[in-house]
Design a protein around this motif. Structure first.
Motif, PDB file in Angstrom:
ATOM      1  N   PRO A   1       0.794  -1.247   0.000  1.00  0.00           N
ATOM      2  CA  PRO A   1       0.000   0.000   0.000  1.00  0.00           C
ATOM      3  C   PRO A   1       0.817   1.282   0.000  1.00  0.00           C
ATOM      4  O   PRO A   1       0.512   2.219  -0.757  1.00  0.00           O
ATOM      5  CB  PRO A   1      -0.836  -0.121   1.288  1.00  0.00           C
ATOM      6  N   ALA A   2       1.863   1.362   0.827  1.00  0.00           N
ATOM      7  CA  ALA A   2       2.557   2.633   1.024  1.00  0.00           C
ATOM      8  C   ALA A   2       3.422   3.030  -0.165  1.00  0.00           C
ATOM      9  O   ALA A   2       3.781   4.212  -0.293  1.00  0.00           O
ATOM     10  CB  ALA A   2       3.422   2.568   2.283  1.00  0.00           C
ATOM     11  N   PHE A   3       3.734   2.097  -1.042  1.00  0.00           N
ATOM     12  CA  PHE A   3       4.616   2.408  -2.164  1.00  0.00           C
ATOM     13  C   PHE A   3       3.994   2.003  -3.506  1.00  0.00           C
ATOM     14  O   PHE A   3       3.642   2.850  -4.321  1.00  0.00           O
ATOM     15  CB  PHE A   3       5.983   1.736  -1.963  1.00  0.00           C
ATOM     16  N   SER A   4       3.829   0.704  -3.732  1.00  0.00           N
ATOM     17  CA  SER A   4       3.326   0.250  -5.027  1.00  0.00           C
ATOM     18  C   SER A   4       1.913   0.762  -5.306  1.00  0.00           C
ATOM     19  O   SER A   4       1.627   1.309  -6.381  1.00  0.00           O
ATOM     20  CB  SER A   4       3.345  -1.281  -5.077  1.00  0.00           C
ATOM     21  N   TRP A   5       0.999   0.591  -4.336  1.00  0.00           N
ATOM     22  CA  TRP A   5      -0.380   1.034  -4.544  1.00  0.00           C
ATOM     23  C   TRP A   5      -0.455   2.557  -4.592  1.00  0.00           C
ATOM     24  O   TRP A   5      -1.256   3.112  -5.338  1.00  0.00           O
ATOM     25  CB  TRP A   5      -1.281   0.484  -3.452  1.00  0.00           C
ATOM     26  N   ARG A   6       0.389   3.214  -3.792  1.00  0.00           N
ATOM     27  CA  ARG A   6       0.416   4.680  -3.840  1.00  0.00           C
ATOM     28  C   ARG A   6       0.821   5.158  -5.238  1.00  0.00           C
ATOM     29  O   ARG A   6       0.194   6.071  -5.788  1.00  0.00           O
ATOM     30  CB  ARG A   6       1.400   5.232  -2.806  1.00  0.00           C
ATOM     31  N   GLN A   7       1.850   4.563  -5.801  1.00  0.00           N
ATOM     32  CA  GLN A   7       2.303   5.014  -7.122  1.00  0.00           C
ATOM     33  C   GLN A   7       1.197   4.855  -8.158  1.00  0.00           C
ATOM     34  O   GLN A   7       1.009   5.723  -9.023  1.00  0.00           O
ATOM     35  CB  GLN A   7       3.546   4.223  -7.547  1.00  0.00           C
ATOM     36  N   GLU A   8       0.440   3.768  -8.079  1.00  0.00           N
ATOM     37  CA  GLU A   8      -0.652   3.557  -9.032  1.00  0.00           C
ATOM     38  C   GLU A   8      -1.718   4.628  -8.863  1.00  0.00           C
ATOM     39  O   GLU A   8      -2.233   5.172  -9.851  1.00  0.00           O
ATOM     40  CB  GLU A   8      -1.238   2.159  -8.839  1.00  0.00           C
ATOM     41  N   ALA A   9      -2.042   4.965  -7.624  1.00  0.00           N
ATOM     42  CA  ALA A   9      -3.021   6.025  -7.376  1.00  0.00           C
ATOM     43  C   ALA A   9      -2.493   7.371  -7.867  1.00  0.00           C
ATOM     44  O   ALA A   9      -3.237   8.177  -8.435  1.00  0.00           O
ATOM     45  CB  ALA A   9      -3.364   6.094  -5.891  1.00  0.00           C
ATOM     46  N   GLU A  10      -1.211   7.638  -7.659  1.00  0.00           N
ATOM     47  CA  GLU A  10      -0.617   8.887  -8.143  1.00  0.00           C
ATOM     48  C   GLU A  10      -0.689   8.980  -9.658  1.00  0.00           C
ATOM     49  O   GLU A  10      -0.909  10.065 -10.214  1.00  0.00           O
ATOM     50  CB  GLU A  10       0.835   8.981  -7.686  1.00  0.00           C
ATOM     51  N   SER A  11      -0.523   7.852 -10.332  1.00  0.00           N
ATOM     52  CA  SER A  11      -0.576   7.882 -11.796  1.00  0.00           C
ATOM     53  C   SER A  11      -1.960   8.285 -12.289  1.00  0.00           C
ATOM     54  O   SER A  11      -2.098   8.905 -13.346  1.00  0.00           O
ATOM     55  CB  SER A  11      -0.176   6.515 -12.368  1.00  0.00           C
ATOM     56  N   ARG A  12      -2.998   7.955 -11.529  1.00  0.00           N
ATOM     57  CA  ARG A  12      -4.355   8.360 -11.891  1.00  0.00           C
ATOM     58  C   ARG A  12      -4.606   9.823 -11.532  1.00  0.00           C
ATOM     59  O   ARG A  12      -5.281  10.546 -12.263  1.00  0.00           O
ATOM     60  CB  ARG A  12      -5.372   7.475 -11.185  1.00  0.00           C
ATOM     61  N   ALA A  13      -4.075  10.228 -10.378  1.00  0.00           N
ATOM     62  CA  ALA A  13      -4.318  11.589  -9.897  1.00  0.00           C
ATOM     63  C   ALA A  13      -3.479  12.625 -10.632  1.00  0.00           C
ATOM     64  O   ALA A  13      -3.756  13.823 -10.545  1.00  0.00           O
ATOM     65  CB  ALA A  13      -4.035  11.665  -8.400  1.00  0.00           C
ATOM     66  N   GLY A  14      -2.452  12.169 -11.319  1.00  0.00           N
ATOM     67  CA  GLY A  14      -1.575  13.098 -12.024  1.00  0.00           C
ATOM     68  C   GLY A  14      -0.509  13.704 -11.128  1.00  0.00           C
ATOM     69  O   GLY A  14       0.030  14.774 -11.434  1.00  0.00           O
ATOM     70  N   GLY A  15      -0.182  13.028 -10.037  1.00  0.00           N
ATOM     71  CA  GLY A  15       0.826  13.530  -9.109  1.00  0.00           C
ATOM     72  C   GLY A  15       0.543  13.064  -7.700  1.00  0.00           C
ATOM     73  O   GLY A  15      -0.332  12.221  -7.464  1.00  0.00           O
ATOM     74  N   ASN A  16       1.257  13.631  -6.753  1.00  0.00           N
ATOM     75  CA  ASN A  16       1.138  13.236  -5.358  1.00  0.00           C
ATOM     76  C   ASN A  16      -0.003  13.971  -4.670  1.00  0.00           C
ATOM     77  O   ASN A  16       0.030  15.197  -4.551  1.00  0.00           O
ATOM     78  CB  ASN A  16       2.457  13.542  -4.634  1.00  0.00           C
ATOM     79  N   PRO A  17      -1.033  13.256  -4.170  1.00  0.00           N
ATOM     80  CA  PRO A  17      -2.155  13.910  -3.494  1.00  0.00           C
ATOM     81  C   PRO A  17      -1.991  13.989  -1.973  1.00  0.00           C
ATOM     82  O   PRO A  17      -2.957  14.261  -1.266  1.00  0.00           O
ATOM     83  CB  PRO A  17      -3.330  12.997  -3.853  1.00  0.00           C
ATOM     84  N   SER A  18      -0.781  13.719  -1.463  1.00  0.00           N
ATOM     85  CA  SER A  18      -0.570  13.622  -0.012  1.00  0.00           C
ATOM     86  C   SER A  18       0.415  14.671   0.471  1.00  0.00           C
ATOM     87  O   SER A  18       1.258  15.154  -0.276  1.00  0.00           O
ATOM     88  CB  SER A  18      -0.014  12.244   0.352  1.00  0.00           C
ATOM     89  N   TRP A  19       0.343  14.948   1.773  1.00  0.00           N
ATOM     90  CA  TRP A  19       1.261  15.905   2.384  1.00  0.00           C
ATOM     91  C   TRP A  19       1.350  15.657   3.878  1.00  0.00           C
ATOM     92  O   TRP A  19       0.478  15.020   4.470  1.00  0.00           O
ATOM     93  CB  TRP A  19       0.776  17.334   2.136  1.00  0.00           C
ATOM     94  N   ASN A  20       2.425  16.173   4.466  1.00  0.00           N
ATOM     95  CA  ASN A  20       2.503  16.230   5.930  1.00  0.00           C
ATOM     96  C   ASN A  20       3.000  17.594   6.398  1.00  0.00           C
ATOM     97  O   ASN A  20       3.478  17.727   7.527  1.00  0.00           O
ATOM     98  CB  ASN A  20       3.348  15.095   6.506  1.00  0.00           C
ATOM     99  N   THR A  21       2.881  18.584   5.549  1.00  0.00           N
ATOM    100  CA  THR A  21       3.198  19.943   5.972  1.00  0.00           C
ATOM    101  C   THR A  21       2.240  20.356   7.077  1.00  0.00           C
ATOM    102  O   THR A  21       1.030  20.131   7.000  1.00  0.00           O
ATOM    103  CB  THR A  21       3.074  20.912   4.783  1.00  0.00           C
ATOM    104  N   GLY A  22       2.788  20.942   8.113  1.00  0.00           N
ATOM    105  CA  GLY A  22       1.961  21.423   9.216  1.00  0.00           C
ATOM    106  C   GLY A  22       1.526  20.383  10.215  1.00  0.00           C
ATOM    107  O   GLY A  22       0.815  20.700  11.176  1.00  0.00           O
TER     108      GLY A  22
END
Length: 456
Positions: A262-283
Motif C-alpha cells: 500500500p505505502a509504495f506500489s499502490w500509492r504510485q498507481e493512485a498517483e498515476s491516476r491523480a496526475g501527481g502526489n495527493p498527499s502531504w505532511n506539511t503542518g
C-alpha cells in the motif's frame, strides 16, 4: 457482449418479465459476461426472487492482476442469500488499482443490465468490503436515487485523501528515524520500479531495526501514527494488556505489509491516476498525533525500556523536511474520492477492531463527516476480532438484515445483542462477536463537510 449462461432457458424466459418469480421456467439463473467497458459481471438470480437485488463491490485488486467479477463476500454468503431469495449482482472494474472512476460506472452499468434482463427490483441495496466499501459509499452519496440503502464492511470510508495522508505518516517516521539522510522517496514516484525499489530499501532498514530495542521502539512509534493494532491477525499470539513486546512484534509484521504494497506500489498507481502526489505532511505535529493515539502507552513504555528519548525522536520528526502535494492531484482526489457525509438513505458500516490495513478509526472519520446532517441515517457496529474483513458469514448476513430492518420499520436496531442474535440465527455453529465499541479519533480526517480542515 459475451454472455455465458449456466441455464440458457432460464435467462431467456426471465428477460422479459418484471420479477423472476413470475417466470414460467422456475429455475435459478447464473449469468456471467462482459460490459462494454471491459469489466466482467456476474449475476445469481433465484427463481423465487424476493424482489431485492444486492449490488456487491469487491475489494482492492492491484493493477495488473486478473479482473474477477464478484457478487458476494463469500460463497457461504452467496449460497445462503440465494436460498433466501435475493438476487446477487456485481462486476469487476474495467481496470484494477485505485479505479473509482471505472468502478462506479461499471457497477451502475451492471445494475442497468440486471434491470433490463429481470425487470425493476422492489428494493436495491449497495454493499461492499474494503475498497468495495469505499465504492459502496460513493454510490450511496452520489447516486442515491438508485439505491434504498447501503452496507459498507471494513470500508475505506475515511476517503482517498485521508487514506493516502495517513499512509504517508508511518513511512515518514520510519525514514526519518531509521534511515536519516537516505533520500528514500516516499511520494511522487516516476514509475512502479522506483516505488518498488524504495519499498525494498526501507523494508531492509526496518528489518534491521527490529533486531534492537531501539529499533523496535521506533517501529512502534511509526505503527502508532497509523493506529496499527497490536493484535491484527488470528495467527498471531494475542498479547496481554501490558505485553508490549508481543504487541510490537505483531505490529512489525503489519508495518512490513504496509511497506510491501500500500505505502509504495499502490500509492504510485493512485498517483498515476491523480496526475501527481495527493498527499502531504506539511503542518503536521507528530507529537500531538501520537498523544491522541490509543497506542501511546505502548510507545512510551518501549522507549523507556530501550533507554531512548521519545521527546528527541518526536522533535526530529517535527523538524524533518516535509512533503508537499501536487495541487492538481489533490483536486482530482477531492473530486473522485472524498466523502461529504451526506446520505439520503440509511447506511450501516461494520468494522473489525483489529484491522491493520484499514484501521477501525476510519469509521470515526466518516462519522465526523456525517455529523453535519446525516447522523440519523448512519449507524456503525464493530466485531471483536483481529484482521481485515474477517467477519463470519453469520456476522455479515446479520448486518445486511439489520439494514433491511431499518428500511422495513424506520428504526435502527444495531445493539450488539440484536446483531449477535441475528448472526446466531444465520449461523448457529459459530459464536458471533459484535461488541459495544467506539473507535478513537482518526489521525488525520479529511472530508468535504469540513473543507477548511487538514489542507496542505
Amino acid at each position: 457482449m459475451r454472455i455465458r449462461l449456466a441455464l440458457v432457458t432460464a435467462c431467456l424466459s426471465l428477460a422479459a418479465t418484471a420479477l423472476p418469480a413470475q417466470a414460467a421456467d422456475a429455475t435459478d439463473a447464473h449469468l456471467e459476461g462482459e460490459l462494454s467497458s471491459g469489466a466482467l459481471y456476474v449475476m445469481d438470480v433465484p427463481a423465487s426472487w424476493n424482489g431485492t437485488v444486492l449490488l456487491y463491490s469487491h475489494g482492492y485488486a492491484p493493477a495488473g492482476s486478473p479482473k474477477r467479477a464478484q457478487n458476494t463476500p463469500s460463497t457461504a454468503a452467496r449460497d445462503k442469500l440465494v436460498a433466501e431469495g435475493y438476487a446477487l449482482i456485481g462486476s469487476s472494474y474495467a481496470t484494477n488499482g485505485w479505479a473509482v472512476t471505472e468502478a462506479v460506472p461499471d457497477q451502475l452499468a451492471t445494475l442497468d443490465l440486471f434491470t433490463d434482463k429481470f425487470g425493476p427490483a422492489r428494493r436495491t441495496l449497495a454493499w461492499g468490503t474494503s475498497y468495495g466499501g469505499f465504492v459502496t459509499t460513493v454510490l450511496a452519496e452520489r447516486h442515491a436515487d438508485r439505491f434504498d440503502g447501503s452496507l459498507s464492511m471494513c470500508g475505506l470510508v475515511q476517503g482517498g485523501v485521508a487514506n493516502w495522508n495517513s499512509t504517508l505518516d508511518p513511512v515518514f517516521a520510519l525514514r526519518t528515524l531509521l534511515a536519516p539522510g537516505s533520500g528514500i522517496r516516499l511520494a511522487g514516484f516516476a514509475d512502479q520500479a522506483e516505488a518498488v525499489a524504495a519499498a525494498k530499501t526501507l523494508t531492509t532498514k526496518v528489518d534491521s531495526a527490529q533486531q534492537t530495542p531501539e529499533g523496535r521502539a521506533r517501529i512502534a512509534l511509526a505503527a502508532a501514527l497509523h493506529n496499527v493494532p497490536g493484535y491484527n491477525d488470528a495467527s498471531q499470539t494475542k498479547p496481554g494488556p501490558t505485553d508490549w513486546g508481543t504487541q510490537q512484534s505483531n505490529q512489525y509484521t503489519a508495518v512490513r505489509g504496509l511497506l510491501q504494497r500500500p505505502a509504495f506500489s499502490w500509492r504510485q498507481e493512485a498517483e498515476s491516476r491523480a496526475g501527481g502526489n495527493p498527499s502531504w505532511n506539511t503542518g503536521v505535529d507528530y507529537r500531538s498525533m501520537l498523544v491522541r493515539s490509543p497506542l501511546y502507552k505502548e510507545v512510551t513504555e518501549l522507549y523507556r525500556e530501550a533507554g531512548l528519548s521519545l521527546r528527541t525522536d518526536l522533535s526530529a520528526l517535527n523538524r524533518a523536511p516535509r512533503i508537499s502535494p501536487d495541487p492538481a492531484a489533490v483536486r482530482w482526489m477531492d473530486g473522485t474520492s472524498v466523502f461529504s457525509g451526506r446520505l439520503t438513505d440509511p447506511q450501516l458500516n461494520i468494522h473489525t477492531t483489529g484491522d491493520a490495513l484499514i484501521p477501525v478509526q476510519s469509521e470515526s472519520a466518516y462519522r465526523r463527516a456525517a455529523a453535519a446532517g446525516s447522523a440519523g441515517l448512519l449507524r456503525q457496529a464493530y466485531v471483536d476480532t483481529p484482521g481485515h474483513c474477517t467477519f463470519t458469514p453469520g456476522e455479515t448476513l446479520a448486518a445486511l438484515h439489520t439494514l433491511e430492518h431499518r428500511l422495513d420499520t424506520g428504526r435502527w436496531d444495531v445493539s450488539p445483542g440484536a446483531l449477535n442474535s441475528r448472526a446466531k440465527a444465520e449461523d448457529p455453529t459459530t459464536e458471533p462477536r459484535y461488541l459495544p465499541y467506539r473507535p478513537s479519533t482518526y489521525p488525520r480526517p479529511y472530508d468535504l463537510a469540513h473543507p477548511g480542515d487538514a489542507r496542505p
